[in-house]
Design a protein around this motif. Sequence first.
Motif, PDB file in Angstrom:
ATOM      1  N   ASP A 190      30.127  93.645 -12.631  1.00  0.00           N
ATOM      2  CA  ASP A 190      30.818  93.995 -13.342  1.00  0.00           C
ATOM      3  C   ASP A 190      30.348  93.409 -14.760  1.00  0.00           C
ATOM      4  O   ASP A 190      30.375  93.687 -15.721  1.00  0.00           O
ATOM      5  CB  ASP A 190      32.283  93.988 -13.583  1.00  0.00           C
ATOM      6  N   LEU A 191      29.515  91.957 -15.347  1.00  0.00           N
ATOM      7  CA  LEU A 191      29.564  91.781 -16.095  1.00  0.00           C
ATOM      8  C   LEU A 191      28.012  90.953 -15.399  1.00  0.00           C
ATOM      9  O   LEU A 191      27.946  89.668 -14.279  1.00  0.00           O
ATOM     10  CB  LEU A 191      30.199  90.516 -16.511  1.00  0.00           C
ATOM     11  N   CYS A 192      26.732  91.307 -16.021  1.00  0.00           N
ATOM     12  CA  CYS A 192      25.949  90.098 -16.109  1.00  0.00           C
ATOM     13  C   CYS A 192      25.703  89.321 -16.936  1.00  0.00           C
ATOM     14  O   CYS A 192      25.084  89.725 -18.376  1.00  0.00           O
ATOM     15  CB  CYS A 192      24.007  91.394 -15.404  1.00  0.00           C
ATOM     16  N   MET A 193      24.685  88.317 -17.317  1.00  0.00           N
ATOM     17  CA  MET A 193      24.944  87.147 -18.334  1.00  0.00           C
ATOM     18  C   MET A 193      23.520  86.664 -17.690  1.00  0.00           C
ATOM     19  O   MET A 193      23.234  85.840 -16.855  1.00  0.00           O
ATOM     20  CB  MET A 193      26.055  85.447 -17.840  1.00  0.00           C
ATOM     21  N   VAL A 194      22.641  87.266 -19.198  1.00  0.00           N
ATOM     22  CA  VAL A 194      21.080  86.497 -18.828  1.00  0.00           C
ATOM     23  C   VAL A 194      21.018  85.295 -19.809  1.00  0.00           C
ATOM     24  O   VAL A 194      21.199  85.393 -20.864  1.00  0.00           O
ATOM     25  CB  VAL A 194      20.020  87.415 -19.563  1.00  0.00           C
ATOM     26  N   LEU A 195      20.934  84.156 -19.498  1.00  0.00           N
ATOM     27  CA  LEU A 195      21.126  82.822 -19.797  1.00  0.00           C
ATOM     28  C   LEU A 195      19.146  82.124 -19.811  1.00  0.00           C
ATOM     29  O   LEU A 195      18.849  81.147 -19.072  1.00  0.00           O
ATOM     30  CB  LEU A 195      22.158  81.761 -18.789  1.00  0.00           C
ATOM     31  N   VAL A 209      18.013  94.184 -14.787  1.00  0.00           N
ATOM     32  CA  VAL A 209      17.641  95.630 -15.201  1.00  0.00           C
ATOM     33  C   VAL A 209      19.067  96.255 -13.879  1.00  0.00           C
ATOM     34  O   VAL A 209      19.386  97.785 -14.432  1.00  0.00           O
ATOM     35  CB  VAL A 209      16.220  96.217 -15.438  1.00  0.00           C
ATOM     36  N   ARG A 210      19.179  96.475 -12.957  1.00  0.00           N
ATOM     37  CA  ARG A 210      18.868  96.530 -12.210  1.00  0.00           C
ATOM     38  C   ARG A 210      21.162  96.556 -12.126  1.00  0.00           C
ATOM     39  O   ARG A 210      21.264  97.657 -12.158  1.00  0.00           O
ATOM     40  CB  ARG A 210      19.528  97.031 -10.162  1.00  0.00           C
ATOM     41  N   ALA A 211      21.232  95.966 -12.594  1.00  0.00           N
ATOM     42  CA  ALA A 211      22.667  95.161 -12.883  1.00  0.00           C
ATOM     43  C   ALA A 211      23.327  96.705 -14.390  1.00  0.00           C
ATOM     44  O   ALA A 211      24.496  97.512 -14.002  1.00  0.00           O
ATOM     45  CB  ALA A 211      23.147  94.516 -13.350  1.00  0.00           C
ATOM     46  N   VAL A 212      22.622  96.658 -14.907  1.00  0.00           N
ATOM     47  CA  VAL A 212      22.868  97.555 -16.693  1.00  0.00           C
ATOM     48  C   VAL A 212      22.776  98.950 -15.760  1.00  0.00           C
ATOM     49  O   VAL A 212      23.780  99.786 -16.136  1.00  0.00           O
ATOM     50  CB  VAL A 212      21.573  97.178 -17.504  1.00  0.00           C
ATOM     51  N   LEU A 218      26.129  93.763 -20.050  1.00  0.00           N
ATOM     52  CA  LEU A 218      24.861  92.873 -20.367  1.00  0.00           C
ATOM     53  C   LEU A 218      25.095  92.169 -21.225  1.00  0.00           C
ATOM     54  O   LEU A 218      25.409  92.427 -22.514  1.00  0.00           O
ATOM     55  CB  LEU A 218      23.725  93.468 -20.316  1.00  0.00           C
ATOM     56  N   LEU A 219      25.227  90.502 -20.950  1.00  0.00           N
ATOM     57  CA  LEU A 219      25.423  89.310 -21.679  1.00  0.00           C
ATOM     58  C   LEU A 219      24.315  89.009 -21.995  1.00  0.00           C
ATOM     59  O   LEU A 219      24.056  88.268 -21.099  1.00  0.00           O
ATOM     60  CB  LEU A 219      26.831  88.707 -22.368  1.00  0.00           C
ATOM     61  N   ILE A 220      23.752  88.515 -23.107  1.00  0.00           N
ATOM     62  CA  ILE A 220      21.756  88.036 -23.153  1.00  0.00           C
ATOM     63  C   ILE A 220      22.584  86.973 -24.199  1.00  0.00           C
ATOM     64  O   ILE A 220      22.716  86.982 -25.686  1.00  0.00           O
ATOM     65  CB  ILE A 220      21.310  88.931 -23.699  1.00  0.00           C
ATOM     66  N   LEU A 221      21.996  85.595 -23.684  1.00  0.00           N
ATOM     67  CA  LEU A 221      22.159  84.090 -24.454  1.00  0.00           C
ATOM     68  C   LEU A 221      20.608  83.613 -24.348  1.00  0.00           C
ATOM     69  O   LEU A 221      20.159  83.012 -23.632  1.00  0.00           O
ATOM     70  CB  LEU A 221      23.405  83.320 -23.976  1.00  0.00           C
ATOM     71  N   VAL A 235      24.018  90.351 -27.700  1.00  0.00           N
ATOM     72  CA  VAL A 235      22.932  89.094 -27.528  1.00  0.00           C
ATOM     73  C   VAL A 235      23.401  88.716 -28.649  1.00  0.00           C
ATOM     74  O   VAL A 235      23.781  88.211 -29.899  1.00  0.00           O
ATOM     75  CB  VAL A 235      21.501  90.038 -28.274  1.00  0.00           C
ATOM     76  N   ILE A 236      23.268  87.155 -28.354  1.00  0.00           N
ATOM     77  CA  ILE A 236      23.506  85.103 -29.319  1.00  0.00           C
ATOM     78  C   ILE A 236      22.080  84.962 -28.876  1.00  0.00           C
ATOM     79  O   ILE A 236      21.899  84.800 -27.979  1.00  0.00           O
ATOM     80  CB  ILE A 236      24.930  84.913 -28.581  1.00  0.00           C
TER      81      ILE A 236
END
Length: 258
Positions: A190-195, A209-212, A218-221, A235-236
């Motif tokens: 339910d949450l994808c975090m790109v780190l 992409v599939r998760a979204v 989608l949380l991008i750090l 986006v951080i």
Amino acid sequence: MDEAFQRAAAYISGAKRILAFTGAGLSTESGIPDFRSPGGIWDRYDPSDFEFQKIVSSKRAREAYWKMGTEFYGTMKDALPNPAHRALKQLEDSGKLDALVTQNIDHLHQKAGSSPEKIIEIHGTAFTVSCLECGKGYPRDEIEARLAAGESDPTCDACDGMLKPDTISFGQAMPQDRMEEAFHHAETCDLCMVLGSSLVVYPAAAVPVRAVERGARLLILNRDPTPLDNRADTVIRDPVGQVLPRIIQALSLDSSAG
Ligand code: ZN
């Protein structure tokens, strides 16, 4: 705390099944250079020399590949996990982490204590070597010792086949089972975090992409912009090793509940 930071914390706090997707930016603070960055290893070596087909078809290419590999492995072998890796272990202890999909081959998640069953190394690992003929596996250190003792193109002691580190080279097929597993988690999180990933390497980047597409937040750090920023909820752009531990600490996740 700024707004993006608070939103990120709220998303993590409200999530039940988190997929963390990690890339080179997570490891730079452990002293492992991002090999695509200026000054990285590809400034001194030509990546086209290390395409899978060349490695398997030319002894000369294999010797150069092992030479480069020994240098690269040397930067990873003794590297230590940083606060971002430890924050992910903390997230796992809270019971919220469903899967840890990593593009990194450096074993730092394992060193930080993340459970092997959570970790999906889609680009393989630099810490083991396999025979391309019979599949026999070796610890990387054992093969590095043979290289240090003078071998330039080590072969399998069981069948004399070609040996190769268990990393995915340019032009080499992705591990089908691990990609399927990663996509499965992308479809159910339910949450994808790109780190610490710039999301430019495919098919790896197809996982978030599939998760979204399946409705996950989608949380991008990541320090640099990514092609998925416009589809992200937050986006951080701070170094992940600084911002992720602060977010996780702000949540004061109850690890006894996991
Ligand atoms: Zn073999």
